[in-house]
Design an enzyme around this catalytic site. Sequence first.
Site, PDB file in Angstrom:
ATOM      1  N   TYR A  69      19.957  19.566  -0.404  1.00  0.00           N
ATOM      2  CA  TYR A  69      21.354  19.308  -0.760  1.00  0.00           C
ATOM      3  C   TYR A  69      21.790  17.929  -0.273  1.00  0.00           C
ATOM      4  O   TYR A  69      22.376  17.147  -1.023  1.00  0.00           O
ATOM      5  CB  TYR A  69      22.261  20.391  -0.170  1.00  0.00           C
ATOM      6  CG  TYR A  69      23.709  20.240  -0.530  1.00  0.00           C
ATOM      7  CD1 TYR A  69      24.168  20.558  -1.803  1.00  0.00           C
ATOM      8  CD2 TYR A  69      24.635  19.775   0.405  1.00  0.00           C
ATOM      9  CE1 TYR A  69      25.500  20.426  -2.141  1.00  0.00           C
ATOM     10  CE2 TYR A  69      25.973  19.638   0.081  1.00  0.00           C
ATOM     11  CZ  TYR A  69      26.395  19.963  -1.191  1.00  0.00           C
ATOM     12  OH  TYR A  69      27.722  19.828  -1.524  1.00  0.00           O
ATOM     13  N   ALA A 119      19.923  15.374   0.406  1.00  0.00           N
ATOM     14  CA  ALA A 119      19.186  14.338  -0.331  1.00  0.00           C
ATOM     15  C   ALA A 119      19.817  14.097  -1.700  1.00  0.00           C
ATOM     16  O   ALA A 119      19.966  12.946  -2.127  1.00  0.00           O
ATOM     17  CB  ALA A 119      17.725  14.739  -0.488  1.00  0.00           C
ATOM     18  N   LYS A 165      22.933  14.686  -2.622  1.00  0.00           N
ATOM     19  CA  LYS A 165      24.256  14.069  -2.474  1.00  0.00           C
ATOM     20  C   LYS A 165      24.135  12.628  -1.994  1.00  0.00           C
ATOM     21  O   LYS A 165      24.949  11.778  -2.354  1.00  0.00           O
ATOM     22  CB  LYS A 165      25.138  14.897  -1.529  1.00  0.00           C
ATOM     23  CG  LYS A 165      25.486  16.264  -2.088  1.00  0.00           C
ATOM     24  CD  LYS A 165      26.125  16.162  -3.469  1.00  0.00           C
ATOM     25  CE  LYS A 165      26.552  17.508  -3.980  1.00  0.00           C
ATOM     26  NZ  LYS A 165      27.275  17.437  -5.257  1.00  0.00           N
TER      27      LYS A 165
END
Length: 133
Positions: free
Chosen positions: A41, A43, A45
């Site tokens: 998650y 990575a 974002k």
Amino acid sequence: AGTINMLQIISRLMSRQGTGGNIINIASVVGIQGNPGQLVYSATKGAVIAITKTAAKELASKNIRVNAVAPGLTRTEMIKNTDKKFLENRINRIALKRMAEPEEIAQACFFLASDNAAYITGQVLSVDGCTSL
């Protein structure tokens, strides 16, 4: 891939119109600070943030501004099923000692889309109550 695909489609449409515009991506504070247990998650974002900064530089000459909003913990349907102790621990690490309301995230997007932000591009606006993960 979805963020890139949409950005390419929308920026082409805006370029053809020739009037400029605003693109606001939704990232996360986790994409800036990281968080244990959220490798994938954070990575993805973080990638949204990199896409935002690069697209801002590429599209500025067409008067298209590109920014991102990075929400922190926000009161959503998904939160309702979260373990209460875990949630309490997360909230205690937020300086304002509460979750964001969805409307507060929307207001940040509204600001970035407005003329009040006419000279803001390539930025990430954290809306996180001063989260320290």
